[in-house]
Design an enzyme around this catalytic site. Structure first.
Site, PDB file in Angstrom:
ATOM      1  N   GLY A 178       0.823  -1.203   0.000  1.00 25.64           N
ATOM      2  CA  GLY A 178       0.000   0.000   0.000  1.00 25.64           C
ATOM      3  C   GLY A 178       0.858   1.253   0.000  1.00 25.64           C
ATOM      4  O   GLY A 178       2.072   1.210  -0.268  1.00 25.64           O
TER       5      GLY A 178
ATOM      6  N   LYS B  20       5.721   9.759  19.733  1.00 25.78           N
ATOM      7  CA  LYS B  20       5.041   9.806  18.446  1.00 25.78           C
ATOM      8  C   LYS B  20       3.561   9.483  18.599  1.00 25.78           C
ATOM      9  O   LYS B  20       2.687  10.223  18.126  1.00 25.78           O
ATOM     10  CB  LYS B  20       5.715   8.816  17.490  1.00 25.78           C
ATOM     11  CG  LYS B  20       5.187   8.888  16.067  1.00 25.78           C
ATOM     12  CD  LYS B  20       4.162   7.824  15.771  1.00 25.78           C
ATOM     13  CE  LYS B  20       3.600   7.988  14.370  1.00 25.78           C
ATOM     14  NZ  LYS B  20       2.637   6.928  14.019  1.00 25.78           N
TER      15      LYS B  20
END
Length: 399
Positions: A11, A223
């Site tokens: 992807g 993150k």
């Protein structure tokens, strides 16, 4: 023989982020996927472009030296490639790791102990994704118990944290991928150091762009609790207020304030828990707000908000930091407000989890919803506060 990497998932993140770095580091990249059209397209197209967009301009990189294997039909071929590869990476989504584990296990099983151990690095938005994948690979269903004794001579597993915004792509882009210029790919180094738990010939793979660290947790949580928290907060508030894209939502002063307040709360945890300075975290937060506000990376709020059940999980971007902060005595009203918007993300077209969330919300008490969706325990300080917001959402749905 040249360097070879097998990457599961072709992807946008696979082609645009991981494969780009592997290609630039001199690897032949073998994509493994189950989408016939994508595999055929990769095999019939000798190159594709990765377009990096930043405030300072656009850079285009040409990717070559790759091929693809359809793992539905050509498992034996894929096993052979894994058995002789230097690196296996993946970007398939946390829920798919258990499905790719069996073929990786077969490749490791077939691998010669004379080769350096295969470096396995999962590139997922999930804490401990490689550990999870390794657990599936080493499961007795996939690896015979007697082969685990010297398994470390054939494979080494390293967790990683990836950070790069890859928005929805132009439907006519073909294999080309547009993404932001900023990136961070942090990988733990310890599994590639010879020790009593690793092979004597284990080596860190040579991949340009990776930041190698001994302790990954500060980077993963910084993150997850800054980038993912802010991105999802903007998406859920934006969806609730009929905004089309995340950057559109960020132009709304109230939503921008909600996002800032949420990552101000998570920032306290990052600073206190991991010893990152307040100044460094403030600079990181500012950079993140600028990134998700970038109009060149417009991303639909429905796409960013998809999979609310996962995103409301116990170790995820809202409940994870909020639970720890509550135990430390901090205020978490902004994170609770964002979680409320996530609970309101129901019956969204194209998102099965949002439909399942609606079903859970309509068929269960608030207490059962909190237990099923968030995994919070009644003994935790955050628990009654989340029960309260679930009750509020349930009451509104009955009006």
């Amino acid at each position: 023989m040249g360097k070879k990497a097998v990457h599961f998932g072709s992807g946008n993140i696979g082609r645009g982020f991981v494969a780009c770095f592997l290609h630039e580091s001199g690897y032949e990249v073998i994509f493994a996927d189950v989408v016939d059209k994508l595999v055929d397209s990769l095999n019939s197209t000798p190159s594709y472009n990765v377009i990096e967009r930043g405030v300072e301009g656009t850079v285009t990189k040409k990717i070559t030296n790759y091929r693809a294997i359809n793992s539905k039909y050509n498992e034996a071929e894929l096993v052979d490639e894994i058995a002789t590869a230097d690196v296996v990476t993946c970007s398939v989504g946390p829920n798919i790791l258990k499905f790719i584990a069996p073929v990786i296990a077969k490749g490791i099983e077939k691998r010669s102990n004379d080769l350096k151990p295969l470096a396995v690095i999962a590139c997922e938005n999930m804490i401990g994704a490689t550990d999870t994948l390794a657990g599936h690979i080493k499961d007795p269903k996939n690896t015979p118990e007697h082969r685990l004794e010297d398994h470390h001579e054939r494979a080494a597993y390293a967790n990683s944290a990836i950070d790069r915004i890859v928005p929805a792509q132009d439907p006519d882009a073909g294999l080309d991928v547009t993404l932001e210029k900023f990136y961070e790919w942090v990988v733990e180094e310890t599994p590639f150091k010879p020790s009593e738990n690793t092979a004597s010939n284990v080596e860190r793979p040579t991949i340009e762009g990776i930041k190698w660290v001994d302790n990954l947790l500060p980077f993963i949580e910084r993150k997850l609790f800054t980038v993912n928290t802010s991105h999802a907060t903007a998406a859920y508030f934006g969806y609730n207020r009929q905004k089309q894209t995340v950057d559109d939502a960020m132009r709304d002063k109230d939503i921008r304030s909600q996002v800032t307040d949420a990552i101000n709360e998570t920032g306290k945890l990052i600073v206190e828990k991991h010893g990152i300075s307040a100044e460094e975290q403030d600079a990181y937060k500012k950079k993140i707000v600028d990134r998700i506000s970038n109009p060149h990376l417009a991303d639909a709020v429905e796409r960013v908000g998809r999979a609310p059940l996962r995103k409301l999980g116990r170790k995820e971007r809202f409940i994870g930091p909020a639970a720890e902060l509550a135990e430390r005595g901090y205020e978490v009203s902004a994170l609770l407000a964002a979680a409320e918007m996530a609970f309101r993300f129901q019956n969204v077209d194209g998102d099965d989890e949002s439909k399942e969330l609606a079903k859970i919300m309509s068929e269960n008490s608030a207490e059962d919803v909190v237990a099923k969706v968030t995994g919070l325990q009644k003994s935790e300080k955050l628990y009654p506060k989340v029960v309260e917001i679930v009750q509020k959402v349930q009451a509104d749905s009955q009006d």
